[in-house]
Every structure is written in structure tokens, then in C-alpha cells.
Design a protein around this motif. Structure first.
Motif, PDB file in Angstrom:
ATOM      1  N   LEU A  26      42.694  -9.440-101.311  1.00 56.08           N
ATOM      2  CA  LEU A  26      41.393  -9.620-101.680  1.00 56.08           C
ATOM      3  C   LEU A  26      40.697  -8.392-102.347  1.00 56.08           C
ATOM      4  O   LEU A  26      40.134  -8.307-103.325  1.00 56.08           O
ATOM      5  CB  LEU A  26      40.601 -10.389-100.808  1.00 56.08           C
ATOM      6  CG  LEU A  26      39.043 -10.359-100.974  1.00 56.08           C
ATOM      7  CD1 LEU A  26      38.979 -11.505-102.081  1.00 56.08           C
ATOM      8  CD2 LEU A  26      38.443 -11.150 -99.752  1.00 56.08           C
ATOM      9  N   THR A  27      40.874  -7.197-101.679  1.00 58.55           N
ATOM     10  CA  THR A  27      40.490  -6.057-101.942  1.00 58.55           C
ATOM     11  C   THR A  27      40.733  -5.519-103.615  1.00 58.55           C
ATOM     12  O   THR A  27      40.192  -4.989-104.305  1.00 58.55           O
ATOM     13  CB  THR A  27      40.498  -4.915-101.116  1.00 58.55           C
ATOM     14  OG1 THR A  27      39.840  -5.520 -99.864  1.00 58.55           O
ATOM     15  CG2 THR A  27      39.634  -3.697-101.261  1.00 58.55           C
ATOM     16  N   ALA A  28      42.106  -5.629-103.250  1.00 56.52           N
ATOM     17  CA  ALA A  28      42.769  -5.260-104.867  1.00 56.52           C
ATOM     18  C   ALA A  28      42.472  -6.120-105.861  1.00 56.52           C
ATOM     19  O   ALA A  28      41.931  -5.596-107.076  1.00 56.52           O
ATOM     20  CB  ALA A  28      44.319  -5.047-104.698  1.00 56.52           C
ATOM     21  N   GLN A  29      42.160  -7.395-105.580  1.00 54.19           N
ATOM     22  CA  GLN A  29      41.930  -8.318-106.845  1.00 54.19           C
ATOM     23  C   GLN A  29      40.162  -8.139-107.253  1.00 54.19           C
ATOM     24  O   GLN A  29      40.143  -8.279-108.461  1.00 54.19           O
ATOM     25  CB  GLN A  29      42.107  -9.746-106.425  1.00 54.19           C
ATOM     26  CG  GLN A  29      43.581 -10.051-106.256  1.00 54.19           C
ATOM     27  CD  GLN A  29      43.799 -11.357-105.502  1.00 54.19           C
ATOM     28  OE1 GLN A  29      42.681 -12.107-105.293  1.00 54.19           O
ATOM     29  NE2 GLN A  29      45.202 -11.956-105.357  1.00 54.19           N
ATOM     30  N   THR A  30      39.643  -7.659-106.353  1.00 50.62           N
ATOM     31  CA  THR A  30      38.176  -7.593-106.506  1.00 50.62           C
ATOM     32  C   THR A  30      37.816  -6.205-106.905  1.00 50.62           C
ATOM     33  O   THR A  30      36.913  -6.031-108.035  1.00 50.62           O
ATOM     34  CB  THR A  30      37.395  -7.932-105.222  1.00 50.62           C
ATOM     35  OG1 THR A  30      37.672  -9.197-104.549  1.00 50.62           O
ATOM     36  CG2 THR A  30      36.010  -7.926-105.566  1.00 50.62           C
ATOM     37  N   MET A  31      38.230  -5.219-106.359  1.00 50.55           N
ATOM     38  CA  MET A  31      37.855  -3.890-106.683  1.00 50.55           C
ATOM     39  C   MET A  31      39.047  -3.075-107.605  1.00 50.55           C
ATOM     40  O   MET A  31      38.651  -2.247-108.532  1.00 50.55           O
ATOM     41  CB  MET A  31      37.909  -2.994-105.610  1.00 50.55           C
ATOM     42  CG  MET A  31      36.560  -3.759-104.558  1.00 50.55           C
ATOM     43  SD  MET A  31      36.546  -2.474-103.145  1.00 50.55           S
ATOM     44  CE  MET A  31      35.443  -1.211-103.728  1.00 50.55           C
ATOM     45  N   GLY A  32      40.140  -3.600-107.769  1.00 48.55           N
ATOM     46  CA  GLY A  32      41.199  -3.022-108.425  1.00 48.55           C
ATOM     47  C   GLY A  32      42.365  -2.271-107.225  1.00 48.55           C
ATOM     48  O   GLY A  32      41.870  -2.071-106.407  1.00 48.55           O
ATOM     49  N   GLU A  33      43.430  -2.039-107.939  1.00 49.65           N
ATOM     50  CA  GLU A  33      44.501  -1.570-106.950  1.00 49.65           C
ATOM     51  C   GLU A  33      44.014   0.100-106.631  1.00 49.65           C
ATOM     52  O   GLU A  33      44.680   0.286-105.407  1.00 49.65           O
ATOM     53  CB  GLU A  33      45.897  -1.691-108.007  1.00 49.65           C
ATOM     54  CG  GLU A  33      46.514  -2.808-108.004  1.00 49.65           C
ATOM     55  CD  GLU A  33      47.047  -3.452-106.859  1.00 49.65           C
ATOM     56  OE1 GLU A  33      47.298  -2.738-105.889  1.00 49.65           O
ATOM     57  OE2 GLU A  33      47.217  -4.594-106.485  1.00 49.65           O
ATOM     58  N   ASP A  34      43.414   0.669-107.413  1.00 48.44           N
ATOM     59  CA  ASP A  34      43.024   1.926-107.057  1.00 48.44           C
ATOM     60  C   ASP A  34      42.349   1.970-106.029  1.00 48.44           C
ATOM     61  O   ASP A  34      41.916   3.197-105.582  1.00 48.44           O
ATOM     62  CB  ASP A  34      42.718   2.642-108.427  1.00 48.44           C
ATOM     63  CG  ASP A  34      41.395   2.157-108.744  1.00 48.44           C
ATOM     64  OD1 ASP A  34      41.460   0.872-108.812  1.00 48.44           O
ATOM     65  OD2 ASP A  34      40.421   2.994-109.393  1.00 48.44           O
ATOM     66  N   LYS A  35      41.700   0.904-105.619  1.00 47.82           N
ATOM     67  CA  LYS A  35      40.486   1.047-104.567  1.00 47.82           C
ATOM     68  C   LYS A  35      40.879   0.237-103.196  1.00 47.82           C
ATOM     69  O   LYS A  35      40.043  -0.175-102.575  1.00 47.82           O
ATOM     70  CB  LYS A  35      39.067   0.489-105.111  1.00 47.82           C
ATOM     71  CG  LYS A  35      38.531   1.126-106.307  1.00 47.82           C
ATOM     72  CD  LYS A  35      37.429   0.296-106.910  1.00 47.82           C
ATOM     73  CE  LYS A  35      36.926   1.250-108.181  1.00 47.82           C
ATOM     74  NZ  LYS A  35      38.005   0.831-109.272  1.00 47.82           N
TER      75      LYS A  35
END
Length: 233
Positions: free
Chosen positions: A65-74
């Protein structure tokens, strides 16, 4: 605030420090989450089973969920977002166990919103540099500086009042419902037997505590991710 729909003062520490339901319930939630973390992670097998399956599914879901929302770098924000979501879900569901939800106290929701506010600007300046980040307040032209500043100040206010308003609204409605049902029991001559208070409120608890509570937890976490991501990009 004491009395009415505000949190009750449980006890007072030396120096006049008042400890309310909000604080004591938060302590209980912290203890429950800490114990769960210790028990769930004390032994991991190569082939997951039982509680380990649940934990790995939860952690994997939060990272995705974090990767999809903020991006893989975050993805590094996933532990904080996961902790925030678990705390909010437990806090919002506290009413099911007879506790006053800590999120029904504006002090709690404002504190969480201020954490998001400081994360937005700290990580924004860390990623872009202080000068470049502050320059963004002058865009698209310098005359909009006051409006941009007001917009940033409004972020923690809207975040905190959105969560607080939804939860305290549910608390007030449930208190009024229980009061009305108690009066109904009194009117039919069975004041000491909670006939109406036992079954009727269930459907309301499912909505105000479970559905609205989980939904508001998700919304708060999503907005936190979106605001921080926008500040960094």
C-alpha cells in the motif's frame, strides 16, 4: 474537558497533571500492540503458519500500500504508516470494549495531525533542500505566498477535525441511543434489566465503531502518505 461528552479525569498526578480516559485508554492500546508485536515476532519459521501467516500478510499489505501510494522509493515509510493504522484502528474500535475512543479527543487527533504536518515539511526540505522547498511557497507567483501558507496551516486542522468529528459524532449518537433505550426500559417497568440496551445498539456499533472507525483510520493514513509524497516530489 470534563463532563458532558468530554473524557473523564481518571486520576491526578502531583503538580496538578490530570490523567483522562484518553491517556489511560491509549496506554492500554500501546500495551496491547506491544505485547502483540512481541508474541507475533518471537519465533519465525521458514514455512509460515498460524499467527506468522497473519503477520506476514499484514506487513506485506502495508508495504504494498505504501509503495503504491507513495512510490517504491518511499517504502521506508511503511513501518510508520503501519503503526499509525494499527493504533487508529484500535483507538477507533475501543468503544466496542466499553472504552472511550482516544480519537474522540481533539488532543489526540491534533497530535497525530501535527506529526503528519512536521513530516510533510521535514521530508520535503530533506528531499528538495531548504531553499528550493521554501521557494515553492512563492509559486506560481509571489503574491500567492499568504494563501500557500494558510493552505499548509489548514492541513493539520482539517486532518484532525475530520477524524475527531467522525469519531465524536459516533460517541454522542451512541450515548444518546443508550440513554433513550434506558428510558424505554424505565417506561415499561424493567429499569434494572437492560433488555433494549443489549441487542438494539449492535447494528449501530457495527457502523459507528467498526465501519466508520476502520474507514477513518484508512483515510487518515492515506492522506498522510499522499501529503508527504507530494511534498517530496
Amino acid at each position: 474537558m470534563e463532563g458532558g461528552f468530554g473524557p473523564r479525569v481518571i486520576f491526578e498526578l502531583p503538580g496538578g497533571i490530570l490523567i483522562t480516559e484518553t491517556v489511560t485508554t491509549t496506554w492500554i492500546i500501546m500495551a496491547v500492540l506491544t505485547i502483540f508485536a512481541l508474541v507475533a515476532t518471537r519465533r519465525f519459521d521458514k514455512v509460515p503458519r498460524g499467527l506468522q501467516n497473519v503477520v506476514e500478510l499484514l506487513v506485506d499489505g502495508i508495504y504494498k500500500l505504501t509503495a503504491q501510494t507513495m512510490g517504491e522509493d518511499k517504502k521506508a515509510f511503511a513501518p510508520y504508516i503501519g503503526t499509525l493504522m494499527m493504533y487508529l484502528v484500535c483507538a477507533n474500535l475501543a468503544g466496542l470494549f466499553g472504552f472511550r475512543p482516544p480519537t474522540a479527543d481533539i488532543n489526540t487527533t491534533m497530535a497525530l495531525a501535527l506529526m503528519t504536518f512536521f513530516m510533510i515539511h521535514f521530508f520535503g526540505m530533506k528531499r528538495k533542500g531548504i531553499g528550493s522547498y521554501l521557494k515553492g511557497f512563492l509559486e506560481p507567483f509571489p503574491a500567492l505566498l499568504p494563501i500557500n501558507v494558510i493552505g499548509e496551516i489548514a492541513t493539520p486542522i482539517s486532518l484532525s477535525f475530520r477524524l475527531f468529528g467522525n469519531i465524536i459524532g459516533g460517541v454522542i449518537i451512541m450515548n444518546l441511543l443508550y440513554g433513550a433505550l434506558a428510558a424505554l426500559s424505565q417506561s415499561v417497568g424493567i429499569p434494572n434489566i437492560p433488555v433494549f440496551q443489549t441487542a438494539i445498539p449492535t447494528v449501530f456499533h457495527l457502523y459507528f465503531d467498526v465501519f466508520a472507525g476502520v474507514l477513518q483510520s484508512f483515510i487518515f493514513a492515506m492522506l498522510t502518505m499522499v501529503f508527504v509524497s507530494i511534498a517530496m516530489d
